[in-house]
Enzyme design. Structure first.
Site, PDB file in Angstrom:
ATOM      1  N   THR A  45       0.831  -1.206   0.000  1.00  0.00           N
ATOM      2  CA  THR A  45       0.000   0.000   0.000  1.00  0.00           C
ATOM      3  C   THR A  45       0.866   1.257   0.000  1.00  0.00           C
ATOM      4  O   THR A  45       2.102   1.167  -0.150  1.00  0.00           O
ATOM      5  CB  THR A  45      -1.045  -0.048   1.149  1.00  0.00           C
ATOM      6  N   LYS A  50       3.136   1.328  -3.919  1.00  0.00           N
ATOM      7  CA  LYS A  50       2.495   0.611  -5.029  1.00  0.00           C
ATOM      8  C   LYS A  50       3.261   0.739  -6.350  1.00  0.00           C
ATOM      9  O   LYS A  50       3.343  -0.217  -7.115  1.00  0.00           O
ATOM     10  CB  LYS A  50       1.053   1.086  -5.217  1.00  0.00           C
ATOM     11  N   ASP A  63      -7.229  -3.704  -7.313  1.00  0.00           N
ATOM     12  CA  ASP A  63      -8.081  -2.533  -7.033  1.00  0.00           C
ATOM     13  C   ASP A  63      -9.188  -2.375  -8.086  1.00  0.00           C
ATOM     14  O   ASP A  63     -10.310  -1.991  -7.755  1.00  0.00           O
ATOM     15  CB  ASP A  63      -7.239  -1.247  -6.990  1.00  0.00           C
ATOM     16  N   GLY A  65      -3.508   7.414  -8.625  1.00  0.00           N
ATOM     17  CA  GLY A  65      -3.436   5.956  -8.728  1.00  0.00           C
ATOM     18  C   GLY A  65      -4.800   5.299  -8.610  1.00  0.00           C
ATOM     19  O   GLY A  65      -5.124   4.361  -9.354  1.00  0.00           O
TER      20      GLY A  65
END
Ligand code: ATR
Length: 287
Positions: free
Chosen positions: A68, A72, A108, A136
């Site tokens: 995280t 990333k 994600d 992102g």
């Protein structure tokens, strides 16, 4: 206790800082619910320490984990192999070891989509999305909705240049705008997604544009989940629009990683959601 002869498995979430992470709580819930032999732990890894961490990860017994903020993109650059989704997003959030090679994906996009499928399945009949933000998280959302068949993604960002970079990345179905275009674009929106940190606890409240011009069927989603009812979702709810909060994406993005490391695809259900919301309440970050 070992179950069914399985070896004890260790997974991690790395970030900096990491103590706020809810991931150990949700993976811990699945591990204990399914009585699996393993642990999922938060490991603080400072910027510049990523390679050191991975050099000793197998030795420490890790089978993989989550990545995280702020790692990333950094981990994306050093893995041995990454799939097409993470290449499209330019970042990874899930890694695992295969024959000593570090493999990576990004869940994600599917996490965002699965949550919409779960909470507002009608979203699939739409074709046009308005995406607020060009970081992102925005890349993951755009990647997901285009893969699901959306025809148009209007990317609205404070800094137009960043929105244009996403148009270059994702192609002709995407269009770059600044915030002043919102009201003009609103009537065409089947889906509105906030991927910016506006509305997040602790951030100065930037004023949102009026949602009055959104059509009645528009689904409004926020990936911010602290607080759960963001200003955007409250404004949408006041106008009788269907809303989808951000916690579901967190839960759904976690499931594929859990399956990779522990061998079972876990369920995202009401019990998990309530467990994680209670933990948020305790950590004091639900307000
Ligand atoms: P993430 O990876 O979580 O998406 P990011 O890459 O830092 O985070 O992107 C944050 C996004 O929120 C950006 O789109 C940013 O806009 P800029 O590109 O103009 O910086 C947006 N953002 C953050 N705070 C904002 C604010 N107060 N008003 C408008 N947009 C904001």
């Amino acid at each position: 206790m070992m179950e069914g002869g399985d070896r004890f498995k260790k997974a991690f979430v790395i970030g900096w800082p990491i103590s706020h992470s809810l991931s150990p709580i949700l993976h811990g819930y699945w591990l204990s619910k399914m009585n699996l032999s393993g642990i999922y732990e938060a490991v603080p890894v400072a910027p510049g320490e990523i390679s050191n961490f991975f050099n000793s990860a197998i030795e420490k017994g890790y089978v993989g984990g989550n990545v995280t903020i702020p790692h990333k993109e950094g981990v994306f650059a050093i893995v041995d192999e990454k799939d097409e989704v993470s290449k499209a997003i330019g970042a990874v959030n899930t890694v695992w070891f295969e024959d000593n090679r570090l493999m990576a994906t990004n869940t994600d996009a599917t996490g965002f989509i699965s949550n919409l499928d779960d909470c507002a399945p009608k979203w699939r009949s739409g074709t046009t999305a308005l995406i607020l933000g060009a970081g992102g998280a925005s890349r993951a959302v755009i990647c997901g909705i285009l893969a699901a068949g959306y025809q148009t993604a209007h990317i609205i960002n404070r800094t137009e240049e960043r929105a244009k970079e996403l148009v270059d990345r994702f192609g002709e179905k995407c269009f770059a705008h600044t915030w002043d275009a919102f009201e003009l674009l609103a009537p065409d929106a089947d889906l509105l997604v906030n991927t910016t940190s506006i509305g997040m606890t602790g951030n100065a409240e930037t004023s949102l544009p009026s949602l009055d011009k959104l059509p009645k069927h528009c689904i409004v989603s926020d990936i911010v989940y602290t607080p759960l009812k963001t200003k955007l979702l409250t404004e949408a709810w006041k106008r009788d629009l269907q809303t989808v909060d951000g916690i579901g994406m967190l839960l759904h993005q976690a499931a594929p990683g859990f399956e990779k490391w522990f061998g079972v695809l876990p369920k995202v259900d009401k019990g998990l959601r309530e467990h994680v919301l209670a933990a948020m309440e305790q950590k004091g970050n639900s307000k």
